[in-house]
Design a protein around this motif. Structure first.
Motif, PDB file in Angstrom:
ATOM      1  N   GLN A  51       0.835  -1.204   0.000  1.00 23.98           N
ATOM      2  CA  GLN A  51       0.000   0.000   0.000  1.00 23.98           C
ATOM      3  C   GLN A  51       0.871   1.255   0.000  1.00 23.98           C
ATOM      4  OE1 GLN A  51      -2.717   0.402   3.340  1.00 23.98           O
ATOM      5  NE2 GLN A  51      -3.175   2.536   2.814  1.00 23.98           N
ATOM      6  N   VAL A  52       1.897   1.275   0.850  1.00 26.07           N
ATOM      7  CA  VAL A  52       2.796   2.433   0.910  1.00 26.07           C
ATOM      8  C   VAL A  52       3.442   2.643  -0.458  1.00 26.07           C
ATOM      9  CG1 VAL A  52       4.961   3.321   1.891  1.00 26.07           C
ATOM     10  CG2 VAL A  52       3.263   2.276   3.384  1.00 26.07           C
ATOM     11  N   TYR A  53       3.936   1.573  -1.056  1.00 30.13           N
ATOM     12  CA  TYR A  53       4.589   1.668  -2.362  1.00 30.13           C
ATOM     13  C   TYR A  53       3.628   2.211  -3.425  1.00 30.13           C
ATOM     14  CZ  TYR A  53       6.754   0.406  -6.744  1.00 30.13           C
ATOM     15  OH  TYR A  53       7.259   0.463  -8.014  1.00 30.13           O
ATOM     16  N   ALA A  54       2.450   1.624  -3.490  1.00 33.14           N
ATOM     17  CA  ALA A  54       1.474   2.020  -4.517  1.00 33.14           C
ATOM     18  C   ALA A  54       1.067   3.485  -4.358  1.00 33.14           C
ATOM     19  CB  ALA A  54       0.253   1.105  -4.463  1.00 33.14           C
ATOM     20  N   GLU A  55       0.777   3.885  -3.136  1.00 31.84           N
ATOM     21  CA  GLU A  55       0.326   5.265  -2.921  1.00 31.84           C
ATOM     22  C   GLU A  55       1.444   6.279  -3.148  1.00 31.84           C
ATOM     23  OE1 GLU A  55      -2.421   6.234   0.186  1.00 31.84           O
ATOM     24  OE2 GLU A  55      -3.099   4.145   0.351  1.00 31.84           O
ATOM     25  N   LEU A  56       2.654   5.982  -2.667  1.00 28.75           N
ATOM     26  CA  LEU A  56       3.761   6.913  -2.883  1.00 28.75           C
ATOM     27  C   LEU A  56       4.089   7.034  -4.367  1.00 28.75           C
ATOM     28  CD1 LEU A  56       6.243   6.166   0.050  1.00 28.75           C
ATOM     29  CD2 LEU A  56       4.787   8.182  -0.257  1.00 28.75           C
ATOM     30  N   THR A  57       4.114   5.921  -5.064  1.00 29.04           N
ATOM     31  CA  THR A  57       4.406   5.954  -6.500  1.00 29.04           C
ATOM     32  C   THR A  57       3.368   6.789  -7.242  1.00 29.04           C
ATOM     33  OG1 THR A  57       5.443   3.778  -6.347  1.00 29.04           O
ATOM     34  CG2 THR A  57       4.842   4.521  -8.536  1.00 29.04           C
ATOM     35  N   ALA A  58       2.095   6.577  -6.926  1.00 30.97           N
ATOM     36  CA  ALA A  58       1.025   7.348  -7.579  1.00 30.97           C
ATOM     37  C   ALA A  58       1.168   8.841  -7.271  1.00 30.97           C
ATOM     38  CB  ALA A  58      -0.341   6.835  -7.134  1.00 30.97           C
ATOM     39  N   LEU A  59       1.486   9.172  -6.029  1.00 31.64           N
ATOM     40  CA  LEU A  59       1.637  10.576  -5.641  1.00 31.64           C
ATOM     41  C   LEU A  59       2.842  11.226  -6.321  1.00 31.64           C
ATOM     42  CD1 LEU A  59       0.753  10.141  -1.879  1.00 31.64           C
ATOM     43  CD2 LEU A  59      -0.495  11.603  -3.506  1.00 31.64           C
ATOM     44  N   MET A  60       3.925  10.474  -6.475  1.00 32.07           N
ATOM     45  CA  MET A  60       5.104  11.015  -7.157  1.00 32.07           C
ATOM     46  C   MET A  60       4.802  11.266  -8.636  1.00 32.07           C
ATOM     47  SD  MET A  60       8.197   8.874  -5.420  1.00 32.07           S
ATOM     48  CE  MET A  60       8.253   8.693  -3.640  1.00 32.07           C
ATOM     49  N   HIS A  61       4.061  10.366  -9.248  1.00 30.20           N
ATOM     50  CA  HIS A  61       3.665  10.571 -10.645  1.00 30.20           C
ATOM     51  C   HIS A  61       2.723  11.767 -10.773  1.00 30.20           C
ATOM     52  CE1 HIS A  61       5.645   7.229 -12.563  1.00 30.20           C
ATOM     53  NE2 HIS A  61       5.142   6.381 -11.691  1.00 30.20           N
ATOM     54  N   LEU A  62       1.870  11.973  -9.785  1.00 33.40           N
ATOM     55  CA  LEU A  62       0.923  13.081  -9.809  1.00 33.40           C
ATOM     56  C   LEU A  62       1.615  14.435  -9.646  1.00 33.40           C
ATOM     57  CD1 LEU A  62      -2.066  14.123  -9.714  1.00 33.40           C
ATOM     58  CD2 LEU A  62      -1.945  13.782  -7.227  1.00 33.40           C
ATOM     59  N   HIS A  63       2.547  14.527  -8.690  1.00 30.07           N
ATOM     60  CA  HIS A  63       3.138  15.821  -8.335  1.00 30.07           C
ATOM     61  C   HIS A  63       4.465  16.121  -9.032  1.00 30.07           C
ATOM     62  CE1 HIS A  63      -0.013  16.686  -5.525  1.00 30.07           C
ATOM     63  NE2 HIS A  63       0.164  15.511  -4.946  1.00 30.07           N
ATOM     64  N   LEU A  64       5.050  15.138  -9.689  1.00 26.14           N
ATOM     65  CA  LEU A  64       6.269  15.316 -10.489  1.00 26.14           C
ATOM     66  C   LEU A  64       7.388  16.081  -9.776  1.00 26.14           C
ATOM     67  CD1 LEU A  64       4.483  16.178 -13.858  1.00 26.14           C
ATOM     68  CD2 LEU A  64       5.412  13.951 -13.141  1.00 26.14           C
ATOM     69  N   PRO A  65       7.851  15.559  -8.630  1.00 23.07           N
ATOM     70  CA  PRO A  65       8.951  16.235  -7.937  1.00 23.07           C
ATOM     71  C   PRO A  65      10.281  16.012  -8.669  1.00 23.07           C
ATOM     72  CG  PRO A  65       8.483  14.160  -6.861  1.00 23.07           C
ATOM     73  CD  PRO A  65       7.429  14.343  -7.929  1.00 23.07           C
ATOM     74  N   GLU A  66      11.253  16.837  -8.307  1.00 24.95           N
ATOM     75  CA  GLU A  66      12.605  16.678  -8.845  1.00 24.95           C
ATOM     76  C   GLU A  66      13.473  15.838  -7.914  1.00 24.95           C
ATOM     77  OE1 GLU A  66      14.240  20.560 -10.034  1.00 24.95           O
ATOM     78  OE2 GLU A  66      12.152  21.218  -9.963  1.00 24.95           O
ATOM     79  N   ALA A  67      13.061  15.736  -6.658  1.00 20.93           N
ATOM     80  CA  ALA A  67      13.829  14.985  -5.664  1.00 20.93           C
ATOM     81  C   ALA A  67      12.894  14.513  -4.556  1.00 20.93           C
ATOM     82  CB  ALA A  67      14.933  15.854  -5.076  1.00 20.93           C
ATOM     83  N   VAL A  68      13.357  13.506  -3.833  1.00 18.34           N
ATOM     84  CA  VAL A  68      12.632  12.973  -2.684  1.00 18.34           C
ATOM     85  C   VAL A  68      13.535  13.112  -1.460  1.00 18.34           C
ATOM     86  CG1 VAL A  68      11.645  10.887  -1.637  1.00 18.34           C
ATOM     87  CG2 VAL A  68      11.276  11.367  -4.070  1.00 18.34           C
ATOM     88  N   ALA A  69      12.965  13.558  -0.360  1.00 21.98           N
ATOM     89  CA  ALA A  69      13.699  13.696   0.897  1.00 21.98           C
ATOM     90  C   ALA A  69      13.005  12.847   1.958  1.00 21.98           C
ATOM     91  CB  ALA A  69      13.754  15.155   1.336  1.00 21.98           C
ATOM     92  N   ILE A  70      13.804  12.061   2.666  1.00 23.42           N
ATOM     93  CA  ILE A  70      13.284  11.138   3.680  1.00 23.42           C
ATOM     94  C   ILE A  70      14.054  11.357   4.976  1.00 23.42           C
ATOM     95  CG2 ILE A  70      13.003   8.703   4.309  1.00 23.42           C
ATOM     96  CD1 ILE A  70      12.848   8.018   1.368  1.00 23.42           C
ATOM     97  N   GLU A  71      13.335  11.254   6.079  1.00 24.53           N
ATOM     98  CA  GLU A  71      14.006  11.367   7.371  1.00 24.53           C
ATOM     99  C   GLU A  71      14.835  10.120   7.612  1.00 24.53           C
ATOM    100  OE1 GLU A  71      12.600  13.656  11.146  1.00 24.53           O
ATOM    101  OE2 GLU A  71      11.764  11.639  11.227  1.00 24.53           O
ATOM    102  N   ASP A  72      16.064  10.323   8.077  1.00 28.71           N
ATOM    103  CA  ASP A  72      16.981   9.228   8.365  1.00 28.71           C
ATOM    104  C   ASP A  72      16.482   8.450   9.586  1.00 28.71           C
ATOM    105  OD1 ASP A  72      19.184   7.681   7.938  1.00 28.71           O
ATOM    106  OD2 ASP A  72      20.640   9.265   8.333  1.00 28.71           O
ATOM    107  N   VAL A  73      16.939   7.234   9.716  1.00 28.36           N
ATOM    108  CA  VAL A  73      16.538   6.383  10.843  1.00 28.36           C
ATOM    109  C   VAL A  73      17.120   6.950  12.132  1.00 28.36           C
ATOM    110  CG1 VAL A  73      16.772   4.094  11.895  1.00 28.36           C
ATOM    111  CG2 VAL A  73      16.413   4.304   9.444  1.00 28.36           C
TER     112      VAL A  73
END
Length: 169
Positions: A51-73
């Motif tokens: 679910q996380v993969y599907a929703e994030l992928t769809a959102l990235m395709h929708l919003h067309l970002p140039e980069a992704v930023a994630i909080e480190d562990v």
């Protein structure tokens, strides 16, 4: 620059999209989107990760970002929780990679320092500053969405600083 920020969680994964508008008379940050992927605790882990993969992928395709930023562990006393969080982070990174997007990781202290000016700021301070920087009046969908916006803002600030340092050479 448009950045897709992700605040990974095993129950709630926040996302936020922020754009740096450098064409304006005064450069500013623009809120594009934010929300929360809510996961059902009763579902098996593979289904939640899908679910996380599907929703994030769809959102990235929708919003067309140039980069992704994630909080480190961050290191936790509970190893099992840290491993589960690592699985969600891995899926988020996979979604970005499949979309052909570079991924930047930021420590929680770096995110808070970039947004608030103090690495040990409280969640409420971060949320207040995110609203202020993005000129938002409304509350967020969730604290996770606010954190994702903060992560995106951190990436924009970091990229702008690196660009200025490179220009000065």
């Amino acid at each position: 620059m448009r950045v897709f920020g992700i605040d990974c969680g095993t129950e709630f994964t926040g996302y936020g999209v922020v754009e740096a508008d450098c064409e304006a008379r005064t450069p500013r940050l623009v809120h594009v989107a934010a929300g929360t992927i809510r996961l059902n605790k009763k579902e098996k882990t593979p289904l939640r990760l899908a679910q996380v993969y599907a929703e994030l992928t769809a959102l990235m395709h929708l919003h067309l970002p140039e980069a992704v930023a994630i909080e480190d562990v961050f290191f936790s006393a509970n190893a099992k929780s840290a491993l589960k969080l690592g699985q969600v982070r891995g899926v988020a990174m996979l979604a970005a990679a499949v979309c052909g997007l570079p991924v930047a990781e930021y420590a929680p202290l770096s995110v808070k320092s970039s947004v608030v000016g103090h690495g040990l700021a409280a969640k409420e301070q971060v949320q207040f500053m995110v609203r202020r920087l993005l000129e938002l009046d409304d509350a967020f969908d969730s604290a996770d969405a606010a954190d994702a916006l903060a992560i995106a803002i951190c990436h924009i600030h970091t990229a702008q600083t690196l660009q200025l340092q490179g220009a000065g050479r």
